[in-house]
Write a protein that holds these residues in place. Structure first.
Motif, PDB file in Angstrom:
ATOM      1  N   LYS A  10     -78.501 -62.263 -60.638  1.00  0.00           N
ATOM      2  CA  LYS A  10     -79.252 -61.007 -60.765  1.00  0.00           C
ATOM      3  C   LYS A  10     -78.437 -59.964 -61.501  1.00  0.00           C
ATOM      4  CE  LYS A  10     -82.183 -61.533 -56.697  1.00  0.00           C
ATOM      5  NZ  LYS A  10     -82.508 -61.054 -55.342  1.00  0.00           N
ATOM      6  N   LYS A  11     -77.133 -59.883 -61.183  1.00  0.00           N
ATOM      7  CA  LYS A  11     -76.259 -58.929 -61.869  1.00  0.00           C
ATOM      8  C   LYS A  11     -76.159 -59.255 -63.355  1.00  0.00           C
ATOM      9  CE  LYS A  11     -73.463 -57.738 -57.868  1.00  0.00           C
ATOM     10  NZ  LYS A  11     -72.156 -57.859 -57.202  1.00  0.00           N
ATOM     11  N   LEU A  12     -76.017 -60.533 -63.668  1.00  0.00           N
ATOM     12  CA  LEU A  12     -75.951 -60.960 -65.067  1.00  0.00           C
ATOM     13  C   LEU A  12     -77.265 -60.660 -65.784  1.00  0.00           C
ATOM     14  CD1 LEU A  12     -74.322 -62.345 -67.283  1.00  0.00           C
ATOM     15  CD2 LEU A  12     -75.195 -64.545 -66.443  1.00  0.00           C
ATOM     16  N   GLN A  35     -77.449 -57.005 -66.578  1.00  0.00           N
ATOM     17  CA  GLN A  35     -76.616 -56.681 -67.738  1.00  0.00           C
ATOM     18  C   GLN A  35     -77.322 -57.087 -69.028  1.00  0.00           C
ATOM     19  OE1 GLN A  35     -73.008 -58.806 -66.848  1.00  0.00           O
ATOM     20  NE2 GLN A  35     -72.119 -57.095 -65.711  1.00  0.00           N
ATOM     21  N   LEU A  36     -77.961 -58.246 -69.005  1.00  0.00           N
ATOM     22  CA  LEU A  36     -78.709 -58.721 -70.178  1.00  0.00           C
ATOM     23  C   LEU A  36     -79.846 -57.761 -70.511  1.00  0.00           C
ATOM     24  CD1 LEU A  36     -79.357 -60.947 -72.293  1.00  0.00           C
ATOM     25  CD2 LEU A  36     -80.783 -62.006 -70.532  1.00  0.00           C
ATOM     26  N   GLN A  37     -80.600 -57.344 -69.487  1.00  0.00           N
ATOM     27  CA  GLN A  37     -81.697 -56.402 -69.710  1.00  0.00           C
ATOM     28  C   GLN A  37     -81.190 -55.076 -70.256  1.00  0.00           C
ATOM     29  OE1 GLN A  37     -83.711 -56.341 -65.835  1.00  0.00           O
ATOM     30  NE2 GLN A  37     -85.545 -57.056 -66.913  1.00  0.00           N
ATOM     31  N   ASP A  38     -80.086 -54.566 -69.707  1.00  0.00           N
ATOM     32  CA  ASP A  38     -79.513 -53.312 -70.196  1.00  0.00           C
ATOM     33  C   ASP A  38     -79.140 -53.415 -71.671  1.00  0.00           C
ATOM     34  OD1 ASP A  38     -79.822 -52.188 -67.686  1.00  0.00           O
ATOM     35  OD2 ASP A  38     -77.696 -52.398 -67.131  1.00  0.00           O
ATOM     36  N   GLN A  39     -78.566 -54.547 -72.050  1.00  0.00           N
ATOM     37  CA  GLN A  39     -78.181 -54.735 -73.448  1.00  0.00           C
ATOM     38  C   GLN A  39     -79.408 -54.843 -74.347  1.00  0.00           C
ATOM     39  OE1 GLN A  39     -75.052 -54.355 -74.353  1.00  0.00           O
ATOM     40  NE2 GLN A  39     -75.659 -54.508 -76.486  1.00  0.00           N
ATOM     41  N   GLN A  40     -80.447 -55.529 -73.867  1.00  0.00           N
ATOM     42  CA  GLN A  40     -81.692 -55.631 -74.638  1.00  0.00           C
ATOM     43  C   GLN A  40     -82.323 -54.261 -74.835  1.00  0.00           C
ATOM     44  OE1 GLN A  40     -83.722 -58.588 -72.202  1.00  0.00           O
ATOM     45  NE2 GLN A  40     -83.534 -60.097 -73.842  1.00  0.00           N
ATOM     46  N   ILE A  41     -82.306 -53.437 -73.786  1.00  0.00           N
ATOM     47  CA  ILE A  41     -82.850 -52.083 -73.880  1.00  0.00           C
ATOM     48  C   ILE A  41     -82.057 -51.270 -74.900  1.00  0.00           C
ATOM     49  CG2 ILE A  41     -83.060 -49.901 -72.608  1.00  0.00           C
ATOM     50  CD1 ILE A  41     -83.759 -51.663 -70.126  1.00  0.00           C
ATOM     51  N   HIS A  42     -80.738 -51.403 -74.875  1.00  0.00           N
ATOM     52  CA  HIS A  42     -79.888 -50.673 -75.823  1.00  0.00           C
ATOM     53  C   HIS A  42     -80.189 -51.085 -77.266  1.00  0.00           C
ATOM     54  CE1 HIS A  42     -76.407 -48.494 -77.260  1.00  0.00           C
ATOM     55  NE2 HIS A  42     -75.972 -49.590 -77.853  1.00  0.00           N
ATOM     56  N   VAL A  43     -80.283 -52.384 -77.495  1.00  0.00           N
ATOM     57  CA  VAL A  43     -80.571 -52.886 -78.845  1.00  0.00           C
ATOM     58  C   VAL A  43     -81.961 -52.442 -79.291  1.00  0.00           C
ATOM     59  CG1 VAL A  43     -80.959 -54.988 -80.192  1.00  0.00           C
ATOM     60  CG2 VAL A  43     -78.957 -54.820 -78.710  1.00  0.00           C
ATOM     61  N   MET A  52     -86.479 -62.698 -60.479  1.00  0.00           N
ATOM     62  CA  MET A  52     -85.545 -62.067 -59.541  1.00  0.00           C
ATOM     63  C   MET A  52     -85.637 -62.706 -58.157  1.00  0.00           C
ATOM     64  SD  MET A  52     -83.876 -60.122 -61.427  1.00  0.00           S
ATOM     65  CE  MET A  52     -82.963 -58.913 -60.524  1.00  0.00           C
ATOM     66  N   GLY A  53     -86.785 -63.259 -57.839  1.00  0.00           N
ATOM     67  CA  GLY A  53     -86.964 -63.897 -56.538  1.00  0.00           C
ATOM     68  C   GLY A  53     -86.222 -65.208 -56.385  1.00  0.00           C
ATOM     69  N   ILE A  54     -85.846 -65.845 -57.487  1.00  0.00           N
ATOM     70  CA  ILE A  54     -85.175 -67.148 -57.403  1.00  0.00           C
ATOM     71  C   ILE A  54     -83.701 -67.102 -57.819  1.00  0.00           C
ATOM     72  CG2 ILE A  54     -87.324 -68.431 -57.699  1.00  0.00           C
ATOM     73  CD1 ILE A  54     -86.513 -68.910 -60.640  1.00  0.00           C
ATOM     74  N   LEU A  55     -83.240 -65.946 -58.269  1.00  0.00           N
ATOM     75  CA  LEU A  55     -81.855 -65.836 -58.731  1.00  0.00           C
ATOM     76  C   LEU A  55     -80.911 -65.491 -57.590  1.00  0.00           C
ATOM     77  CD1 LEU A  55     -82.239 -63.818 -62.061  1.00  0.00           C
ATOM     78  CD2 LEU A  55     -82.004 -66.289 -61.788  1.00  0.00           C
ATOM     79  N   SER A  56     -79.684 -65.955 -57.710  1.00  0.00           N
ATOM     80  CA  SER A  56     -78.631 -65.560 -56.767  1.00  0.00           C
ATOM     81  C   SER A  56     -78.209 -64.127 -57.107  1.00  0.00           C
ATOM     82  CB  SER A  56     -77.432 -66.497 -56.896  1.00  0.00           C
ATOM     83  OG  SER A  56     -76.788 -66.295 -58.148  1.00  0.00           O
ATOM     84  N   GLU A  57     -77.419 -63.515 -56.243  1.00  0.00           N
ATOM     85  CA  GLU A  57     -76.952 -62.149 -56.481  1.00  0.00           C
ATOM     86  C   GLU A  57     -76.138 -62.057 -57.777  1.00  0.00           C
ATOM     87  OE1 GLU A  57     -77.869 -59.305 -54.947  1.00  0.00           O
ATOM     88  OE2 GLU A  57     -79.262 -60.669 -53.928  1.00  0.00           O
ATOM     89  N   GLU A  58     -75.290 -63.038 -58.000  1.00  0.00           N
ATOM     90  CA  GLU A  58     -74.482 -63.050 -59.231  1.00  0.00           C
ATOM     91  C   GLU A  58     -75.380 -63.178 -60.462  1.00  0.00           C
ATOM     92  OE1 GLU A  58     -71.073 -65.793 -61.381  1.00  0.00           O
ATOM     93  OE2 GLU A  58     -71.226 -65.842 -59.195  1.00  0.00           O
TER      94      GLU A  58
END
Length: 92
Positions: free
Chosen positions: A47-49, A52-60, A39-45
């Motif tokens: 980070k949002k992506l 979303q990836l983490q949310d989907q992984q949690i759902h699965v 998270m420290g090296i990612l841009s805001e865009e």
């Protein structure tokens, strides 16, 4: 109160059954540290992506955990029936 009643009233805390294994907590700490670094090296865009990836992984993962729970309960019920039928010699 019977176990089924506890389950019905949501009095059973599944999280309390999480392993106390040191390896689990060590790996969980590593995961959090890696996430912080990323998270420290990612841009805001980005980070949002990533969110979303983490949310989907949690759902699965939640779907898989539910399925594993159901399969475990079914296996346990079948096991108990098998033992009781063998003891009582009454089941077909």
């Amino acid at each position: 109160m019977l176990m089924l009643e506890e389950l019905w009233y949501s009095n059973i805390n599944q999280e309390s059954h999480v392993t106390g294994d040191k390896e689990y907590f060590r790996e969980l700490k590593k995961l959090a540290e890696l996430g912080d670094k990323l998270m420290g090296i990612l841009s805001e865009e980005q980070k949002k992506l990533h969110e979303q990836l983490q949310d989907q992984q949690i759902h699965v993962s939640a779907i898989g955990e539910k399925d594993a729970f159901v399969a475990g309960v079914r296996f346990g019920a079948e096991f108990i029936l098998d033992v009781l039928c063998d003891i009582n010699m009454r089941c077909a």
